[in-house]
Scaffold this motif. Structure first.
Motif, short mmCIF file in Angstrom:
data_model
loop_
_atom_site.label_atom_id
_atom_site.label_comp_id
_atom_site.label_asym_id
_atom_site.label_seq_id
_atom_site.Cartn_x
_atom_site.Cartn_y
_atom_site.Cartn_z
N SER A 84 0.95 -1.36 0.07
CA SER A 84 0.00 0.11 0.14
C SER A 84 0.82 1.36 -0.09
CB SER A 84 -0.91 0.12 1.00
OG SER A 84 -1.56 1.21 1.57
N GLY A 85 0.43 2.31 -0.90
CA GLY A 85 1.09 3.61 -0.45
C GLY A 85 0.50 4.44 0.34
N HIS A 86 0.97 5.32 0.88
CA HIS A 86 0.78 6.11 2.21
C HIS A 86 -0.57 6.85 2.03
CE1 HIS A 86 4.46 6.16 4.47
NE2 HIS A 86 5.12 6.43 3.27
N ASP A 87 -0.94 7.12 0.82
CA ASP A 87 -2.26 7.80 0.47
C ASP A 87 -3.45 6.89 0.35
OD1 ASP A 87 -1.28 6.86 -1.93
OD2 ASP A 87 -2.07 8.49 -3.38
N GLU A 88 -3.17 5.52 0.47
CA GLU A 88 -4.09 4.59 0.48
C GLU A 88 -4.34 3.71 1.95
OE1 GLU A 88 -2.04 2.04 -2.23
OE2 GLU A 88 -2.45 3.37 -4.19
N PHE A 89 -4.07 4.45 2.69
CA PHE A 89 -4.21 3.92 4.09
C PHE A 89 -5.54 3.39 4.36
CE2 PHE A 89 -4.74 4.10 8.91
CZ PHE A 89 -3.91 2.97 9.19
N ARG A 90 -6.90 4.09 3.81
CA ARG A 90 -8.01 3.84 4.30
C ARG A 90 -8.02 2.47 3.35
NH1 ARG A 90 -11.70 5.15 -0.12
NH2 ARG A 90 -10.60 6.29 -1.73
N TYR A 91 -7.82 2.08 2.16
CA TYR A 91 -7.92 0.94 1.50
C TYR A 91 -7.10 -0.10 2.46
CZ TYR A 91 -9.15 3.63 -2.52
OH TYR A 91 -9.69 4.32 -3.24
N LEU A 104 2.12 -3.86 3.99
CA LEU A 104 3.49 -3.07 3.96
C LEU A 104 3.45 -1.93 3.14
CD1 LEU A 104 5.70 -6.21 3.35
CD2 LEU A 104 5.62 -5.09 5.40
N LEU A 105 4.07 -0.82 3.68
CA LEU A 105 4.00 0.42 2.83
C LEU A 105 5.29 0.44 1.74
CD1 LEU A 105 3.61 3.11 5.70
CD2 LEU A 105 1.81 2.07 4.20
N LYS A 106 4.93 1.02 0.52
CA LYS A 106 5.71 1.19 -0.37
C LYS A 106 6.64 2.47 -0.15
CE LYS A 106 2.94 -0.68 -4.29
NZ LYS A 106 2.40 -0.55 -5.43
N PRO A 107 7.56 2.50 -0.74
CA PRO A 107 8.64 1.52 -1.46
C PRO A 107 8.79 0.42 -0.43
CG PRO A 107 10.01 3.26 -0.84
CD PRO A 107 8.96 3.86 -0.38
#
Length: 414
Positions: A84-91, A104-107
């Motif tokens: 997941s990217g930082h701006d996709e936390f709600r997902y 896990l957060l990208k990168p």
């Protein structure tokens, strides 16, 4: 042990970076496939059945969340790591609700991914071990099911378990007993005096003969207690049906056992009852009927081993004779010593010994009291404590009832 890993990532550079950054085999994993989106991945995942799925959330055609839902429905044991990217936390939060194991957060850093994989591998190991243990227990339970079934039914007829407890156990053991009416029959088989076959073989033949008499009737639940006794719980719709059916069964079993094996079958029939909780009463009535039959005149009454429960009674009597001085001696204690329920032991004791447990224990204690009164200078109170009575007054009362006079008067005669 290796773990199969499947990767779904729409960005080819990111996908190849993850795939090539780890020496999968050396780390204990098998990289079993990759795909650029959920739609392409799904048939491959169903075919290869990975232990671990690594997937991005945002992808064309079928995104990661949709893929996770389907995978969890079709392969519920597969563990899922969300990228997941930082701006996709709600997902990512939604993914956790679906049942995703980790995100896990990208990168993605190889060390972080390996740490997550090791954690999941440990979880998989625990689940596999638990599954193996469960399968072993299920196999053991299947092997022991006849014994567990018999124990469950014996607890019911002896009154050792309540109707509610029995119904719960019966469901697990697949015992179908519920009906409007119940009635208990007990068949006690007595081998012919001239029998040449070993008793165990003979009683096996009795079991086969009884089974043939029942003709696989769904209305009869039959089980053994010891070698000689067969207990039958008969089900029916009305009291009249129960009575007729019980008589027919009893007649058929007596005839078959006599004609085919030359054995005598003594059958006790308890009264019908509408309640599971009253089955012990019907059982006790059946035992009482058996108890009323006299032993064969040609048999040696001292040879207890030839009769039902002979060996058990010898063991029980020896235990009582050794431990009569214990104030805690009770029917329950003696029953536990010979591994019988108190209800069944009580009925068996009366039938084999000819008196109740408490009457026999009292006789043993009073005989010992008479011996001590004759051979020692102990007071009556001291004797009472020595033979298991904690209340001397109660001892005096029991002694007078049995002997016909108080202890001190009895002593003066000698």
């Amino acid at each position: 042990m290796t773990y199969k890993v499947f990767l779904v990532e729409d960005e080819i550079i990111a996908r190849e970076g993850i795939r090539d950054a780890i020496d999968w085999a050396a780390a204990g994993y098998q990289f079993c496939g990759e795909a650029s989106d959920g739609e392409i991945a799904l048939p491959l995942i169903r075919e290869r059945r990975p232990d671990i799925l690594i997937t991005d959330i945002k992808m064309p055609f079928m995104d990661g969340l949709q893929l996770c839902r389907i995978v969890k429905e079709t392969l519920p044991t597969t563990k899922i790591i969300i990228l997941s990217g930082h701006d996709e936390f709600r997902y990512a939060q939604e993914a956790m609700q679906i049942g995703v194991t980790q995100y896990l957060l990208k990168p993605i850093v190889a060390q972080d991914l390996l740490a997550a994989l090791r954690k999941i591998a440990s979880q998989i190991d625990g689940e596999r071990q638990a599954k193996a243990q469960l399968e072993t227990l299920q196999a053991q339970m299947f092997d022991h099911q006849p014994m567990l079934r018999e124990r469950c039914l014996l607890d019911l007829v002896s009154g050792s378990s309540s109707a509610a407890d029995f119904m719960e156990q019966a469901r697990n053991l697949e015992i179908d007993l519920l009906a409007p009416w119940y009635q208990v029959l007990v068949m006690h088989a007595m081998p012919p005096s001239a029998a040449t076959a070993p008793l165990y073989t003979l009683y096996q033949q009795v079991d086969v003969t009884v089974a043939a008499s029942l003709n696989q009737s769904p209305l009869v639940v039959a089980f053994k207690h010891g070698l000689e006794d067969t207990i039958l719980i008969v089900r029916g719709e009305t009291r009249a049906d129960m009575t007729q059916q019980a008589e027919r069964l009893a007649t058929a079993m007596r005839q078959r056992v006599a004609e085919q094996l030359g054995c005598r079958a003594i059958i006790g029939i308890g009264d019908p009852t509408e309640r599971l909780s009253l089955i012990p009463q019907s059982f006790a009535e059946a035992l009482a009927q058996i108890s009323s039959f006299e032993r064969p005149a040609e048999s040696d009454p001292s040879d207890q081993g030839q009769f039902h429960g002979g060996a058990i009674m010898l063991k029980a009597l020896a235990y009582i004779d050794t431990n009569y001085a214990d104030p805690a001696m009770s029917l329950g204690q003696a029953a536990a010593h010979v591994l019988l329920s108190p209800t069944y032991f009580s009925a068996l004791f009366r039938r084999e010994v000819g008196e109740t447990f408490i009457d026999y224990l009292t006789q043993v204690r009073i005989r010992k009291a008479i011996e001590l009164l004759r051979s020692t200078s102990l007071t009556a109170s001291e004797i009472a404590y020595r033979i298991g009575y904690q209340n001397p007054r109660y001892f005096y009362s029991v002694f007078r009832k049995v002997v016909g006079q108080p202890p001190n008067e009895f002593r003066q005669r000698f």
